[in-house]
Design an enzyme around this catalytic site. Structure first.
Site, PDB file in Angstrom:
ATOM      1  N   ASN A  26       0.813  -1.203   0.000  1.00 43.73           N
ATOM      2  CA  ASN A  26       0.000   0.000   0.000  1.00 43.73           C
ATOM      3  C   ASN A  26       0.855   1.265   0.000  1.00 43.73           C
ATOM      4  O   ASN A  26       1.008   1.925  -1.038  1.00 43.73           O
ATOM      5  CB  ASN A  26      -0.949  -0.025   1.204  1.00 43.73           C
ATOM      6  N   ASP A  27       1.452   1.582   1.114  1.00 45.21           N
ATOM      7  CA  ASP A  27       2.176   2.847   1.207  1.00 45.21           C
ATOM      8  C   ASP A  27       3.338   2.941   0.217  1.00 45.21           C
ATOM      9  O   ASP A  27       3.650   4.015  -0.267  1.00 45.21           O
ATOM     10  CB  ASP A  27       2.709   3.030   2.630  1.00 45.21           C
ATOM     11  N   VAL A  28       3.963   1.799  -0.091  1.00 43.67           N
ATOM     12  CA  VAL A  28       5.147   1.831  -0.952  1.00 43.67           C
ATOM     13  C   VAL A  28       4.795   2.066  -2.422  1.00 43.67           C
ATOM     14  O   VAL A  28       5.680   2.218  -3.256  1.00 43.67           O
ATOM     15  CB  VAL A  28       5.984   0.533  -0.831  1.00 43.67           C
ATOM     16  N   VAL A  29       3.484   2.079  -2.744  1.00 46.89           N
ATOM     17  CA  VAL A  29       3.077   2.375  -4.122  1.00 46.89           C
ATOM     18  C   VAL A  29       2.167   3.602  -4.158  1.00 46.89           C
ATOM     19  O   VAL A  29       1.494   3.841  -5.150  1.00 46.89           O
ATOM     20  CB  VAL A  29       2.349   1.177  -4.788  1.00 46.89           C
ATOM     21  N   ALA A  81      -0.002   2.172   7.800  1.00 48.12           N
ATOM     22  CA  ALA A  81       0.376   3.482   8.311  1.00 48.12           C
ATOM     23  C   ALA A  81      -0.839   4.382   8.464  1.00 48.12           C
ATOM     24  O   ALA A  81      -0.744   5.488   8.961  1.00 48.12           O
ATOM     25  CB  ALA A  81       1.394   4.125   7.385  1.00 48.12           C
TER      26      ALA A  81
END
Lengths: 471, 92
Positions: free
Chosen positions: A398-401, A439
């Site tokens: 999620n957050d890394v994309v 996050a």
């Protein structure tokens, strides 16, 4: 003579630790490196036993047996997905052990039976106790956060900085009292000394809890790595107290290498260590997060249609995240990659440096599923390939994309390098629901024109892909 | 004097530790962290010394005993879990 033999044994184990860490840094030699370092440890332990005049065998053997059984059982039973938590726990015990050893030394001085009772030794004992007990509780909080027993959201309250500041002041004052009372006059002030010392331990324990609680769950890898460094420092401090060379050398090795590794991890998120520890996720403007969640319309696609799209594609890049780990989907992902390759699709895996709960977490899981590691690519290696890729399949990441990291200054992850999945022709996001990620940040990628959501459990969805492709 | 020599050793070891970590591929970060965590279990050596020097003091023996248990968990668990991770890194 005996003394020198033991020192030589310590030198050998130090050499083995150094070679061991060095070899751990290369894929081909890593396992051997770990083995060498274990041999080094064995030599250090045996040499120490050899040095002792009267070995209280019953204590030593029982202690080692209990510890070895607990350690071995938990290390072999733990699921690969829960690996980061396990490392945190082991680390906590290491820190706890150092604090205990330093405490024992304090009590010895207290009882008047210690060889060194100068002020320097007492100060080092205090530092060792504080760092050790902080590592102990901090590691357990990190474990709780990763396990989901404690909320992954940063826990903050008004006046937090004040409280932490007061605690720091308190630890200095009580540490000072315990030290000054001790050096010089011993017998008369015994009880009050014990009180100061207990307060120092208590503050160390509380400090560990309070310093990890305000840090978001997504940052736990950095925290564990830092605590790992701390436990090394605590061991080195204990080494100074006992004037033991093996403890000092190994402790400093771990302390320094742990700090370097922590730094590498922070760089992967484009943040400073101070930023991870003291702010960022703690001070998210909630209204900004809400704003981006509202008004996003997402498109959904059925697993069948998604599978057909991938079958027709020339290239697919799979982006695994923690969701894949939770769903234990790595074996299904391997099957999917095999099926796709059978139909001539070029399959690659893109691993973000902080995907999952620990750097390298995804690599471990994919390796467990027998996916050859030359198909795994780091962010820097693969980021330019997305633009000429047909499908980016995001499984539980999620957050890394999240493209918000590139342009939305109000986003807590602003500035973090991300995988450029949005440049692929089509992106599929496998997700349970529209809930925000670990996050707690909403992802604007979901609303993009070329993105389709495939809702459901990651494992079930991927095996549905495999079924469809087989037909 | 002894303290200065120990400090000397500590400084050198610290720099060595820093130099050892450099171009480690990200996929090995977790095993590396886990493996170096096992090394920090060296504090078991301190625990052994603490128990050995406890004499007839019950309290010291108990503290030392707990430290041995904690340290052994760290050492044994740390090495085994690292090995388990690394076992999976093989080329097809």
């Amino acid at each position: 003579m005996k003394e020198n033999l033991i020192l030589i044994a310590y030198i050998i184990s130090a050499i083995l630790f150094i070679i061991g860490i060095k070899r751990l840094g290369k894929v081909d030699t890593a396992r051997q490196g770990n083995f060498l370092s274990a041999v080094g440890m064995l030599i250090a332990i045996i040499a120490t036993l050899f040095m002792m005049d009267a070995i209280p065998l019953e204590w030593v053997i029982t202690g080692i047996a209990i510890g070895a059984i607990i350690g071995a059982v938990s290390a072999t039973k733990v699921a690969m997905t829960a690996m980061p938590e396990m490392v945190a726990i082991f680390n906590g015990f290491g820190g706890g052990a150092s604090a205990l050893v330093a405490s024992a030394e304090f009590f010895k001085i207290h009882g008047g039976s210690a060889a060194n009772n100068d002020t320097t030794t007492l100060i080092i004992i205090m530092l060792s106790v504080i760092i050790g007990s902080l590592t102990f509780t901090g590691s357990f909080i990190a474990w709780g956060k990763l396990q989901g027993r404690i909320t992954g959201q940063p826990i903050t309250y008004p006046g937090q900085n004040m409280v932490n500041g007061l605690i720091l002041v308190g630890v200095v004052i009580f540490g000072y009292l315990a030290v000054t009372n001790m050096s010089g006059f011993v017998a008369e002030t015994t009880e009050i000394n014990m009180l100061w010392f207990s307060i120092v331990i208590a503050i160390g324990l509380i400090l560990g809890i309070l310093s990890v609680l305000p840090i978001g769950g997504a940052d736990m890898p950095v925290v564990i790595s830092l605590l790992n460094s701390y436990s090394g420092i605590a061991a080195a401090m204990t080494g100074f107290v006992l004037q033991n060379h093996a403890l000092i050398v190994s402790g400093c090795l771990v302390g320094a290498s742990g700090l370097f590794l922590t730094n590498i991890m922070c760089k992967g998120m484009n943040r400073s260590l101070g930023n991870v520890l003291f702010s960022a996720f703690g001070k998210v403007d909630k209204s900004a997060v809400q704003k981006t969640t509202a008004g996003v319309t997402v498109k959904e696609m059925s697993p069948d249609n998604a599978a057909y799209t991938m079958q027709a594609a020339e290239s697919v890049i799979i982006v695994p995240g923690y969701g894949m780990a939770v769903a234990q989907a790595q074996h299904e992902v391997r099957k999917l990659s095999d099926e796709l390759e059978k139909t001539g699709v070029d399959v690659k895996f893109a691993v973000h440096p902080v995907a999952g709960r620990m750097p390298g977490h995804m690599n471990v899981l994919l390796a467990e599923a027998n996916i050859s590691y030359d198909k795994l690519f780091d962010m820097d290696e693969i980021n330019d390939d997305f633009a000429c890729t047909d499908v980016a399949l995001i499984i539980g990441a999620n957050d890394v994309v999240n493209p918000a990291a590139r342009h939305d200054e109000s986003s807590p992850i602003y500035g973090m390098p991300i995988l450029n999945v949005d440049q692929a022709k089509t992106t599929f996001v496998l997700k349970r629901s529209m809930n925000p990620g670990f996050a707690g940040i909403s992802n604007e990628l979901f609303g993009y024109d070329n993105n389709y959501m495939v809702f459901g459990d990651a494992k079930a969805t991927v095996s549905q892909f495999v079924e469809t492709l087989k037909e | 004097m002894e303290l200065i020599i120990l400090l000397f050793i500590a400084v050198l070891a610290t720099f060595a530790g820093g130099e050892l970590i450099g171009k480690v591929p990200p996929q090995l970060h977790t095993p590396l962290m886990s493996g170096s965590n096992a090394i920090s279990g060296i504090t078991i050596v301190g625990a052994l010394i603490a128990v050995g020097a406890s004499g007839n003091d019950r309290l010291l023996a108990i503290i030392g005993f707990c430290a041995i248990v904690f340290g052994t968990i760290n050492v044994v668990g740390g090495y085994l879990v690292t090995d388990r991770m690394l076992k999976m890194f093989k080329k097809k």
